[in-house]
Design an enzyme around this catalytic site. Structure first.
Site, short mmCIF file in Angstrom:
data_model
loop_
_atom_site.label_atom_id
_atom_site.label_comp_id
_atom_site.label_asym_id
_atom_site.label_seq_id
_atom_site.Cartn_x
_atom_site.Cartn_y
_atom_site.Cartn_z
N ASP A 77 -2.90 3.18 19.16
CA ASP A 77 -3.90 3.41 20.20
C ASP A 77 -3.27 3.53 21.54
O ASP A 77 -3.70 4.52 22.42
CB ASP A 77 -4.79 2.07 20.34
CG ASP A 77 -5.28 1.73 18.98
OD1 ASP A 77 -6.19 2.44 18.45
OD2 ASP A 77 -4.78 0.49 18.32
N HIS A 87 -7.35 -3.92 17.48
CA HIS A 87 -7.54 -2.38 17.24
C HIS A 87 -8.80 -2.17 16.64
O HIS A 87 -9.04 -2.34 15.29
CB HIS A 87 -6.36 -2.51 15.94
CG HIS A 87 -6.58 -0.88 15.37
ND1 HIS A 87 -6.31 0.31 16.21
CD2 HIS A 87 -7.00 -0.67 14.11
CE1 HIS A 87 -6.37 1.37 15.10
NE2 HIS A 87 -6.93 0.99 14.02
N GLY A 92 -2.91 -2.48 7.81
CA GLY A 92 -4.13 -2.50 7.19
C GLY A 92 -5.17 -3.20 7.84
O GLY A 92 -5.11 -4.22 8.88
N GLY A 110 0.95 -1.12 -0.16
CA GLY A 110 -0.10 -0.12 -0.01
C GLY A 110 0.74 1.15 -0.11
O GLY A 110 0.74 2.28 0.40
N ALA A 111 1.91 1.32 -0.67
CA ALA A 111 3.00 2.17 -0.61
C ALA A 111 2.42 3.52 -1.19
O ALA A 111 3.09 4.72 -0.72
CB ALA A 111 4.35 1.61 -1.12
N ALA A 112 1.65 3.49 -2.08
CA ALA A 112 1.18 4.61 -2.69
C ALA A 112 -0.17 5.23 -1.92
O ALA A 112 -0.39 6.41 -2.43
CB ALA A 112 0.85 4.61 -4.07
P1 NAX Z 1 -5.24 4.42 1.37
O1 NAX Z 1 -6.51 3.87 0.86
O2 NAX Z 1 -4.76 5.90 1.41
O3 NAX Z 1 -3.73 3.51 1.01
C1 NAX Z 1 -3.98 2.30 0.97
C2 NAX Z 1 -3.26 1.75 -0.28
O4 NAX Z 1 -3.08 0.30 -0.46
C3 NAX Z 1 -3.62 2.27 -1.68
O5 NAX Z 1 -2.73 2.87 -2.40
C4 NAX Z 1 -3.96 0.83 -2.34
O6 NAX Z 1 -3.94 0.83 -3.58
C5 NAX Z 1 -2.86 -0.20 -1.68
N1 NAX Z 1 -3.52 -1.58 -1.63
C6 NAX Z 1 -4.72 -2.07 -1.21
N2 NAX Z 1 -4.78 -3.26 -1.39
C7 NAX Z 1 -3.65 -3.72 -1.68
C8 NAX Z 1 -3.09 -4.79 -1.90
N3 NAX Z 1 -3.50 -5.93 -1.95
N4 NAX Z 1 -1.34 -4.88 -2.20
C9 NAX Z 1 -0.76 -4.08 -2.23
N5 NAX Z 1 -1.34 -2.59 -2.12
C10 NAX Z 1 -2.55 -2.52 -1.88
O7 NAX Z 1 -5.27 4.06 2.88
P2 NAX Z 1 -4.39 4.13 4.25
O8 NAX Z 1 -5.06 5.50 4.94
O9 NAX Z 1 -3.14 4.24 3.70
O10 NAX Z 1 -4.52 3.20 5.23
C11 NAX Z 1 -4.09 1.95 4.91
C12 NAX Z 1 -4.64 1.02 5.72
O11 NAX Z 1 -4.30 1.45 7.28
C13 NAX Z 1 -6.32 0.83 6.07
O12 NAX Z 1 -6.66 -0.34 5.96
C14 NAX Z 1 -6.56 1.58 7.16
O13 NAX Z 1 -7.83 1.37 7.86
C15 NAX Z 1 -5.61 1.32 7.95
N6 NAX Z 1 -5.21 1.84 9.42
C16 NAX Z 1 -4.91 1.25 10.50
C17 NAX Z 1 -4.43 1.58 11.68
C18 NAX Z 1 -3.89 1.02 12.94
O14 NAX Z 1 -3.81 1.74 14.11
N7 NAX Z 1 -3.48 -0.26 12.74
C19 NAX Z 1 -4.60 3.08 12.01
C20 NAX Z 1 -4.59 4.01 10.51
C21 NAX Z 1 -5.54 3.39 9.37
O15 NAX Z 1 -6.83 3.60 9.43
#
Ligand code: NAX
Length: 328
Positions: free
Chosen positions: A161, A189, A132, A11-13
């Site tokens: 958290d 979480h 994620g 999800g690097a981008a």
């Molecule tokens: P974004 O939607 O901005 O970025 C996620 C990126 O992952 C996108 O660029 C997408 O193309 C890519 N992606 C999706 N599926 C993929 C796969 N199978 N392989 C490779 N790349 C993939 O989300 P972002 O704000 O960066 O959040 C990422 C994740 O972190 C989300 O699931 C979010 O719910 C989770 N979080 C978890 C937190 C925690 O404390 N554990 C807190 C922050 C965040 O809410």
């Protein structure tokens, strides 16, 4: 010069990726003398790959002396090849009309495949942090899909958290956030998590005694930490990104470089202690040193805490049951 550490980020981008990669490349995660190679995974769709290219161009433009190499790919087996650290950030977000159950299943597919790829090509001691969502269950799925890797190396991020709870506590007790020790966030979480400050101290003094307010604990502190993510979305129109990236850096830095005796919260596979069934990925207090974490054992669990710990466990058990058929 030290041998570079290979850090895979999925999800690097995305939002968190953008707040994370530059800090890793500047040495904030693994040390200012530790070169890194970034192995970046994005979805195999043009928009995601183009965005990833842009991020890599910016990384290049920073001319980080510690950035010893970079790979951008849509293939998990390329991204995870020989990875020493894997930050699994990319996940399927909840779409309109999507049920929680569907979200779990969509993510289960991703984390089954990524677990299998890690199992096949990553370093045999790869340290995995799942960010994620649903982070704990995604980490569980990846762990179960990687039978040749140590189960204890699969962790979920509860550190955001933990950090949120630290700041709330510092405000309430009017102490410096950096002086607080022995805080815990138990469980999932999700808003069911249980931030537990019964053992917390600042400069050795009990914060429970200093605050001495059961009503604040039950009706302000716990719900405020649990719902902080929603409050950020409400205020910003986007979910937490910089604070999430910061927490990921804290988690991995402490795991690899040590927490210097401090308790930190990590979501780790349970060993059965504290009444948490073995294998469930559950937030617990740990102390880290030499690339390993050790649970803080033997803490008293009072009735209030037991109920809170069981509630968040019940949610995790339900999530686990929802994906059990995929894991054989
Ligand atoms: P974004 O939607 O901005 O970025 C996620 C990126 O992952 C996108 O660029 C997408 O193309 C890519 N992606 C999706 N599926 C993929 C796969 N199978 N392989 C490779 N790349 C993939 O989300 P972002 O704000 O960066 O959040 C990422 C994740 O972190 C989300 O699931 C979010 O719910 C989770 N979080 C978890 C937190 C925690 O404390 N554990 C807190 C922050 C965040 O809410």
């Amino acid at each position: 010069m030290k041998t570079p550490v290979r850090v895979a980020v999925t999800g690097a981008a995305g939002q968190i990726g953008y707040a994370l990669l530059f800090r890793i490349a500047s040495g904030e995660m693994l040390g200012k003398d530790q070169p890194v190679i970034l192995q970046l995974l994005e979805l195999p769709i043009d928009k995601a790959q183009a965005a990833l290219k842009g991020v890599m161009m910016e990384l290049e433009d920073c001319a980080f002396p510690l950035l010893a190499g970079m790979v951008g790919t849509d293939d998990p087996e390329v991204a995870f090849k020989d990875a020493d650290v894997a930050l699994l950030v990319g996940a399927r977000p909840r779409g309109p009309g999507m049920e929680r159950k569907d979200l779990l299943l969509e993510n289960a597919k991703i984390f089954t495949a990524q677990g299998a790829a890690l199992n096949k090509v990553a370093s045999r001691n790869v340290k995995v942090l799942v960010v994620g969502n649903p982070a704990n269950t995604n980490a569980y799925i990846a762990m179960k899909s990687a039978p040749d890797l140590p189960a204890r190396n699969f962790t979920a991020m509860l550190r955001l958290d933990h950090n949120r709870a630290l700041s709330q506590l510092a405000n309430q007790a009017n102490v410096a956030v950096g002086d607080i020790e022995n805080l815990i966030v138990w469980g999932n979480h999700s808003p069911t998590m249980y931030p537990d400050y019964r053992f917390a101290t600042a400069k050795g003094k009990s914060l429970k005694d200093a605050i001495n307010d059961a009503d604040w604990n039950a009706n302000t502190f716990i719900p405020q930490v649990g719902k902080r993510g929603a409050a950020i979305i409400e205020a910003r129109g986007l979910s937490s990104a910089a604070s999430a990236a910061n927490a990921a850096i804290d988690h991995v830095r402490d795991w690899l470089l040590g927490s210097n005796g401090k308790w930190v919260t990590m979501g780790v596979p349970s060993d059965g202690s504290y009444g948490i069934p073995e294998g469930v990925i559950y937030g617990v207090p740990v102390i880290t040193a030499n690339g390993e974490y050790t649970r803080v054992e033997g803490l008293a669990v009072d009735d209030f805490s037991r109920a809170a710990m069981d509630k968040t466990l019940a949610e995790l058990e339900e999530e686990r049951a929802g994906v059990a058929h995929l894991l054989g």
